[in-house]
Every structure is written in structure tokens, then in C-alpha cells.
Motif scaffolding. Structure first.
Motif, PDB file in Angstrom:
ATOM      1  N   VAL A 275     -19.019   2.732  -4.932  1.00 20.28           N
ATOM      2  CA  VAL A 275     -17.678   3.318  -5.038  1.00 20.28           C
ATOM      3  C   VAL A 275     -16.666   2.185  -5.189  1.00 20.28           C
ATOM      4  O   VAL A 275     -16.696   1.218  -4.430  1.00 20.28           O
ATOM      5  CB  VAL A 275     -17.338   4.158  -3.782  1.00 20.28           C
ATOM      6  CG1 VAL A 275     -15.966   4.809  -3.940  1.00 20.28           C
ATOM      7  CG2 VAL A 275     -18.403   5.206  -3.545  1.00 20.28           C
ATOM      8  N   THR A 276     -15.792   2.274  -6.160  1.00 19.30           N
ATOM      9  CA  THR A 276     -14.809   1.214  -6.367  1.00 19.30           C
ATOM     10  C   THR A 276     -13.726   1.276  -5.287  1.00 19.30           C
ATOM     11  O   THR A 276     -13.418   2.367  -4.780  1.00 19.30           O
ATOM     12  CB  THR A 276     -14.132   1.334  -7.743  1.00 19.30           C
ATOM     13  OG1 THR A 276     -13.328   2.541  -7.769  1.00 19.30           O
ATOM     14  CG2 THR A 276     -15.174   1.395  -8.853  1.00 19.30           C
ATOM     15  N   PRO A 277     -13.150   0.129  -4.904  1.00 16.61           N
ATOM     16  CA  PRO A 277     -12.054   0.137  -3.927  1.00 16.61           C
ATOM     17  C   PRO A 277     -10.901   1.031  -4.359  1.00 16.61           C
ATOM     18  O   PRO A 277     -10.266   1.682  -3.530  1.00 16.61           O
ATOM     19  CB  PRO A 277     -11.637  -1.336  -3.855  1.00 16.61           C
ATOM     20  CG  PRO A 277     -12.871  -2.099  -4.239  1.00 16.61           C
ATOM     21  CD  PRO A 277     -13.538  -1.254  -5.284  1.00 16.61           C
ATOM     22  N   GLY A 278     -10.658   1.078  -5.685  1.00 12.78           N
ATOM     23  CA  GLY A 278      -9.566   1.920  -6.177  1.00 12.78           C
ATOM     24  C   GLY A 278      -9.818   3.390  -5.915  1.00 12.78           C
ATOM     25  O   GLY A 278      -8.888   4.139  -5.577  1.00 12.78           O
ATOM     26  N   ASP A 279     -11.081   3.837  -6.060  1.00 10.50           N
ATOM     27  CA  ASP A 279     -11.411   5.241  -5.788  1.00 10.50           C
ATOM     28  C   ASP A 279     -11.216   5.568  -4.310  1.00 10.50           C
ATOM     29  O   ASP A 279     -10.741   6.660  -3.969  1.00 10.50           O
ATOM     30  CB  ASP A 279     -12.861   5.532  -6.194  1.00 10.50           C
ATOM     31  CG  ASP A 279     -13.030   5.626  -7.710  1.00 10.50           C
ATOM     32  OD1 ASP A 279     -12.002   5.745  -8.407  1.00 10.50           O
ATOM     33  OD2 ASP A 279     -14.181   5.568  -8.192  1.00 10.50           O
ATOM     34  N   ILE A 280     -11.581   4.629  -3.426  1.00 11.19           N
ATOM     35  CA  ILE A 280     -11.362   4.858  -1.993  1.00 11.19           C
ATOM     36  C   ILE A 280      -9.870   4.999  -1.703  1.00 11.19           C
ATOM     37  O   ILE A 280      -9.449   5.889  -0.967  1.00 11.19           O
ATOM     38  CB  ILE A 280     -11.964   3.705  -1.169  1.00 11.19           C
ATOM     39  CG1 ILE A 280     -13.488   3.665  -1.331  1.00 11.19           C
ATOM     40  CG2 ILE A 280     -11.603   3.860   0.312  1.00 11.19           C
ATOM     41  CD1 ILE A 280     -14.148   2.502  -0.609  1.00 11.19           C
TER      42      ILE A 280
ATOM     43  N   ARG B 133      -7.681   6.051  -3.684  1.00 10.06           N
ATOM     44  CA  ARG B 133      -7.164   7.296  -4.285  1.00 10.06           C
ATOM     45  C   ARG B 133      -7.699   8.552  -3.616  1.00 10.06           C
ATOM     46  O   ARG B 133      -7.482   9.647  -4.109  1.00 10.06           O
ATOM     47  CB  ARG B 133      -7.503   7.319  -5.774  1.00 10.06           C
ATOM     48  CG  ARG B 133      -6.644   6.366  -6.613  1.00 10.06           C
ATOM     49  CD  ARG B 133      -6.854   6.606  -8.101  1.00 10.06           C
ATOM     50  NE  ARG B 133      -8.177   6.181  -8.542  1.00 10.06           N
ATOM     51  CZ  ARG B 133      -8.463   4.959  -8.952  1.00 10.06           C
ATOM     52  NH1 ARG B 133      -7.514   4.033  -8.964  1.00 10.06           N
ATOM     53  NH2 ARG B 133      -9.685   4.644  -9.338  1.00 10.06           N
ATOM     54  N   GLY B 134      -8.379   8.399  -2.487  1.00 11.85           N
ATOM     55  CA  GLY B 134      -8.772   9.566  -1.713  1.00 11.85           C
ATOM     56  C   GLY B 134     -10.234   9.924  -1.735  1.00 11.85           C
ATOM     57  O   GLY B 134     -10.609  11.002  -1.260  1.00 11.85           O
TER      58      GLY B 134
ATOM     59  N   ALA C  97       3.382   5.930  -2.808  1.00  9.73           N
ATOM     60  CA  ALA C  97       4.661   6.574  -3.119  1.00  9.73           C
ATOM     61  C   ALA C  97       4.878   6.702  -4.624  1.00  9.73           C
ATOM     62  O   ALA C  97       5.412   7.714  -5.110  1.00  9.73           O
ATOM     63  CB  ALA C  97       5.803   5.795  -2.477  1.00  9.73           C
ATOM     64  N   ASN C  98       4.466   5.688  -5.385  1.00  7.75           N
ATOM     65  CA  ASN C  98       4.642   5.734  -6.837  1.00  7.75           C
ATOM     66  C   ASN C  98       3.890   6.889  -7.473  1.00  7.75           C
ATOM     67  O   ASN C  98       4.320   7.454  -8.493  1.00  7.75           O
ATOM     68  CB  ASN C  98       4.191   4.411  -7.465  1.00  7.75           C
ATOM     69  CG  ASN C  98       5.182   3.289  -7.206  1.00  7.75           C
ATOM     70  OD1 ASN C  98       6.356   3.547  -6.934  1.00  7.75           O
ATOM     71  ND2 ASN C  98       4.727   2.047  -7.282  1.00  7.75           N
ATOM     72  N   THR C  99       2.746   7.258  -6.875  1.00  5.06           N
ATOM     73  CA  THR C  99       1.996   8.404  -7.385  1.00  5.06           C
ATOM     74  C   THR C  99       2.819   9.681  -7.258  1.00  5.06           C
ATOM     75  O   THR C  99       2.889  10.502  -8.188  1.00  5.06           O
ATOM     76  CB  THR C  99       0.669   8.551  -6.617  1.00  5.06           C
ATOM     77  OG1 THR C  99      -0.086   7.357  -6.746  1.00  5.06           O
ATOM     78  CG2 THR C  99      -0.138   9.726  -7.161  1.00  5.06           C
ATOM     79  N   TYR C 100       3.443   9.868  -6.090  1.00  6.45           N
ATOM     80  CA  TYR C 100       4.299  11.042  -5.889  1.00  6.45           C
ATOM     81  C   TYR C 100       5.548  10.979  -6.779  1.00  6.45           C
ATOM     82  O   TYR C 100       6.012  11.998  -7.307  1.00  6.45           O
ATOM     83  CB  TYR C 100       4.714  11.145  -4.423  1.00  6.45           C
ATOM     84  CG  TYR C 100       3.617  11.598  -3.504  1.00  6.45           C
ATOM     85  CD1 TYR C 100       3.140  12.904  -3.525  1.00  6.45           C
ATOM     86  CD2 TYR C 100       3.045  10.713  -2.603  1.00  6.45           C
ATOM     87  CE1 TYR C 100       2.124  13.316  -2.675  1.00  6.45           C
ATOM     88  CE2 TYR C 100       2.025  11.112  -1.746  1.00  6.45           C
ATOM     89  CZ  TYR C 100       1.574  12.418  -1.785  1.00  6.45           C
ATOM     90  OH  TYR C 100       0.573  12.823  -0.943  1.00  6.45           O
ATOM     91  N   ILE C 101       6.097   9.780  -6.934  1.00  4.61           N
ATOM     92  CA  ILE C 101       7.307   9.636  -7.755  1.00  4.61           C
ATOM     93  C   ILE C 101       7.051  10.067  -9.198  1.00  4.61           C
ATOM     94  O   ILE C 101       7.876  10.739  -9.838  1.00  4.61           O
ATOM     95  CB  ILE C 101       7.824   8.182  -7.691  1.00  4.61           C
ATOM     96  CG1 ILE C 101       8.427   7.905  -6.313  1.00  4.61           C
ATOM     97  CG2 ILE C 101       8.850   7.912  -8.775  1.00  4.61           C
ATOM     98  CD1 ILE C 101       8.866   6.470  -6.103  1.00  4.61           C
ATOM     99  N   LYS C 102       5.890   9.686  -9.743  1.00  6.21           N
ATOM    100  CA  LYS C 102       5.563  10.083 -11.112  1.00  6.21           C
ATOM    101  C   LYS C 102       5.490  11.601 -11.248  1.00  6.21           C
ATOM    102  O   LYS C 102       5.985  12.171 -12.232  1.00  6.21           O
ATOM    103  CB  LYS C 102       4.226   9.451 -11.524  1.00  6.21           C
ATOM    104  CG  LYS C 102       4.289   7.948 -11.722  1.00  6.21           C
ATOM    105  CD  LYS C 102       2.924   7.394 -12.111  1.00  6.21           C
ATOM    106  CE  LYS C 102       2.985   5.878 -12.276  1.00  6.21           C
ATOM    107  NZ  LYS C 102       1.637   5.321 -12.627  1.00  6.21           N
TER     108      LYS C 102
ATOM    109  N   GLY D 290       0.817  -1.209   0.000  1.00 10.02           N
ATOM    110  CA  GLY D 290       0.000   0.000   0.000  1.00 10.02           C
ATOM    111  C   GLY D 290       0.848   1.254   0.000  1.00 10.02           C
ATOM    112  O   GLY D 290       0.554   2.223  -0.723  1.00 10.02           O
ATOM    113  N   ALA D 291       1.925   1.268   0.803  1.00  8.53           N
ATOM    114  CA  ALA D 291       2.812   2.431   0.841  1.00  8.53           C
ATOM    115  C   ALA D 291       3.502   2.636  -0.508  1.00  8.53           C
ATOM    116  O   ALA D 291       3.675   3.766  -0.974  1.00  8.53           O
ATOM    117  CB  ALA D 291       3.849   2.263   1.951  1.00  8.53           C
TER     118      ALA D 291
END
Length: 405
Positions: free
Chosen positions: A291-296, A298-299, A115-120, A110-111
Motif C-alpha cells: 500500500v502506498t503512503p499516499g493511499d494510507i 487518503r483513507g 483541507a485542500n481536498t475539501y477546498i477543491k 498534513g492538515a
């Protein structure tokens, strides 16, 4: 470590939880904070149990593994203890260790995703600065800071925590179980009946009644005579302070609605909406099933519901049984202002206690625990169409109809 109780062996694995710096723009203090109650809920979740069951390679379901496991988390600490009970000492130790290992892997994964989102985003900014450097306009200090942030984020998932005490079957001894002595002592009709009644009350895993629920949870209980008790629903609204004007987060009041009993949370959510509309409080009602798990992850709801919710005086969020406790815990930490949890006599006490732990991110004064005394399907079938008709927009005077049903 492990102990033996009768014919069941209890194995414990102890692990520490390390802070994960997944936001390079947060303060150092925030980075060091760990909500141990949230981590306990994650370790108790079905997803971690599925990962552990898969790693064991045995013919065991994640549900059974979770049922035989308990998690302890001393408040204010960074330590978690996994305890698993099994009739085989070696299996008990393997399951406890597998759950702890699966939790650390889940936390690391999960971390890494966050983190990959910030790295991009950082990589994109670095590329822009590299291009600017060719034109002689880039700041080398800014570029150096970005590179350091990227390097830190690339390592964020390397140390989610560690196991400091593995369960070991070799620590076990053996001695006669207590059931042998109980069987020898249960003689005589009157004494047997008395002991059986006391024993049932002590070992029952069900909620049974409102008094038992209050004693086991230490919370004030709102009692409803049946699932359609409108007076009880009004007390729930009063307890949640939906119409108090309080606003602690983005919306006036964001309320989670959960049902751990036989009646669907959809029914209770509709009744709450009915009372709010009668008080001229506009509310938005939605189930997390939409609501999809991915949306949860993603904030959600930030950035997803901006066009609908600002006009609502209250937001009712239905939490169906299929939603992972870990995701519910995150929503409670960052979004929910309050929650109404409905239970009945058939609800396991352990389920109630785990749900309260999952919702620990909410102020305890804003957690409303409701005991529904009866489950009457006929009354619900009579009331439910009235609520649905009103929500569909037909102008009907439903308050009198509802209470006289």
C-alpha cells in the motif's frame, strides 16, 4: 530548560497541540478532540526526525536523533515534552527545539493537504451555485455558508500548536558525574561481580525474557517456545478473539501483525492464517508494503478494498518495519480492531514501548504481546514450505505435519 547528568546534557522543549478543524462537516465536539497518544507517536516518528535533522544542517542522522530523544505526553492534556540527550549542552538544546519545530511543521503540512481536498470540493460547489445564481435559482444562504467554510479551511494549518518552553543551553550548570563515584566504589571480586549482574539487569535495553517484558509493559504476555510454536499461535488467535464473532468496525476482525524481533512478520502472519483456515475462518492477508503512503493518507482501506474484504471473516494486515509510526497510529485509530506484536530477547524495550504507544488507538484488551523465546532458522525452513503450499491452494492435511516437524 536543561539539566546535566554526568557528561551528558538533557534538554527539554515543551509545546502545546491545538485542535485542527479539517472536516467542515464534523461536529464541534469532534473538532476539539486531540488524541495526545497519537500526537506523541507522530512526534516520535522518523519523518519528523528527518525534517529536524535537515533543519539542523549538521552531520547527524535522523535515526541517531530519534534514538537520543524521548517524548512525554500526559494523558488528557494537550502538552508534549521533547527531551534530547547530548554530550554538548548547546547541541542538546538545538536538537530538542528542532524536533518540536519540525513536528509543528509536519502537523501543519498534513492538515493543509487534507483541507485542500475539501477546498477543491467546495470550490466546485460554489462555481455550480454561481452559475445557478445567474439563472435566479441559487440560495444565497447556502452560498454564504460555503464561502465561510472555505475561508475557515484556508486558515486551518496556520495554528497547529506552539512552543511554550524552548530548550536553552544557558540554563545548564556543571558538577562531577556519578560515574566517578561508581568507579571508586567498585572494588573486590565478589562485590564487583554482584554489582555488575545487578547493573546489567537494570540498564539493559533489551527485552531479555518474558518476565522482564511483562514487568516493563504491565501487560499479560503470551510466550512461544520458538517462532514455529503452533500451540503459541493458537493462544494468540484466542487472545485476539478472531473467531468470537465480535465486529466493531467495517470487517469482522481487522488484525495488525508486527514483528519487532528477528523473525519476519510475514512468517507469523502465515501461521495465523494457517490456524484460522483450520478453524474454517476465511481470512484475507496483506502487507502494508503493498500500500502506498499516499493511499494510507487518503483513507485506505476505505474505498480501496471493497471487492475482496467483505467476504473475509478476518483481515490480517502485516506491518513491516519501514512503515512510519504516524501512519500506523492513524490506522489503529480508524481501522484496526486488534494487533499482535511479536518480540524476542533482542528487541529493545524502548521499541516495544513506542510501538504500544503507536497502537494506543486500539482497545488495550485487544493488544496481544507475544514473546518468542528462541530463533531457530532450521525449524522455520522446514515449516515454511508447508504453509506456503497450503496457501497456494493444494489440498494437503498440514496440521499433523506442522506439529510433528
Amino acid at each position: 530548560m536543561a539539566t546535566v547528568n554526568g557528561t551528558n546534557y538533557s534538554a527539554k522543549t515543551v509545546l502545546t497541540v491545538n485542535p485542527l478543524t479539517i472536516n467542515p462537516f464534523s461536529t464541534a465536539t469532534a473538532n476539539q478532540q486531540i488524541n495526545i497518544a497519537t500526537e506523541r507517536a507522530i512526534l516520535s516518528s522518523g519523518e519528523v526526525a528527518r525534517m529536524a535533522a535537515k533543519s539542523l544542517g549538521e552531520d547527524i542522522s535522523a535515526a541517531l536523533l530519534s534514538q537520543n530523544a524521548s517524548i512525554e505526553a500526559p494523558q488528557g492534556s494537550q502538552v508534549l515534552t521533547v527531551t534530547v540527550v547530548d554530550s554538548n549542552a548547546e547541541r542538546a538544546a538545538q536538537k530538542a527545539n528542532a524536533l518540536a519545530t519540525a513536528y509543528l511543521a509536519f502537523r501543519s503540512e498534513g492538515a493543509s493537504q487534507v483541507a485542500n481536498t475539501y477546498i477543491k470540493a467546495i470550490d466546485k460547489r460554489i462555481a455550480e451555485l454561481d452559475q445557478a445564481a445567474k439563472n435566479g435559482s441559487a440560495s444565497s444562504l447556502v452560498l454564504s455558508d460555503l464561502i465561510n467554510q472555505r475561508n475557515d479551511l484556508a486558515l486551518v494549518a496556520e495554528n497547529p500548536g506552539r512552543i511554550i518552553g524552548f530548550a536553552d543551553a544557558s540554563d545548564l550548570g556543571s558538577y562531577p558525574g556519578i560515574t566517578i563515584y561508581l568507579a571508586a566504589g567498585l572494588t573486590g571480586g565478589l562485590i564487583l561481580g554482584l554489582l555488575a549482574a545487578v547493573f546489567k539487569d537494570r540498564v539493559s535495553r533489551k527485552t531479555e525474557n518474558a518476565q522482564r517484558l511483562a514487568e516493563r509493559t504491565g501487560k499479560k504476555i503470551i510466550s512461544m517456545t520458538e517462532p514455529t510454536d503452533m500451540e503459541g499461535i493458537r493462544w494468540v488467535v484466542r487472545s485476539l478473539q478472531i473467531d468470537s464473532g465480535a465486529q466493531t468496525r467495517r470487517h469482522r476482525r481487522a488484525i495488525g501483525v508486527l514483528s519487532l524481533g528477528q523473525t519476519s512478520e510475514t512468517r507469523f502472519r502465515a501461521l495465523l492464517a494457517h490456524v484460522l483456515e483450520a478453524r474454517n475462518i476465511r481470512c484475507h492477508s496483506q502487507s502494508l508494503a503493498s500500500v502506498t503512503p499516499g493511499d494510507i493518507d487518503r483513507g485506505w482501506p476505505e474505498g480501496f478494498e471493497q471487492n475482496v474484504w467483505p467476504e473475509a471473516g478476518a483481515v490480517l494486515i502485516g506491518i513491516p518495519p519501514g512503515i512510519e509510526n504516524a501512519r500506523v497510529a492513524v490506522l489503529c485509530d480508524r481501522f484496526m480492531d486488534a494487533a499482535a506484536i511479536f518480540v524476542d530477547a533482542s528487541t529493545p524495550l524502548l521499541t516495544v514501548q513506542r510501538q504500544l504507544e503507536t497502537c494506543s488507538g486500539i482497545d488495550p484488551e485487544s493488544l496481544c504481546l507475544v514473546f518468542v523465546e528462541k530463533h531457530r532458522k532450521r525449524r522455520e525452513r522446514e515449516l515454511w514450505p508447508v504453509i506456503r503450499t497450503e496457501q497456494a491452494g493444494e489440498k494437503m492435511h498440514t496440521t499433523t505435519t506442522v506439529e510433528s516437524t
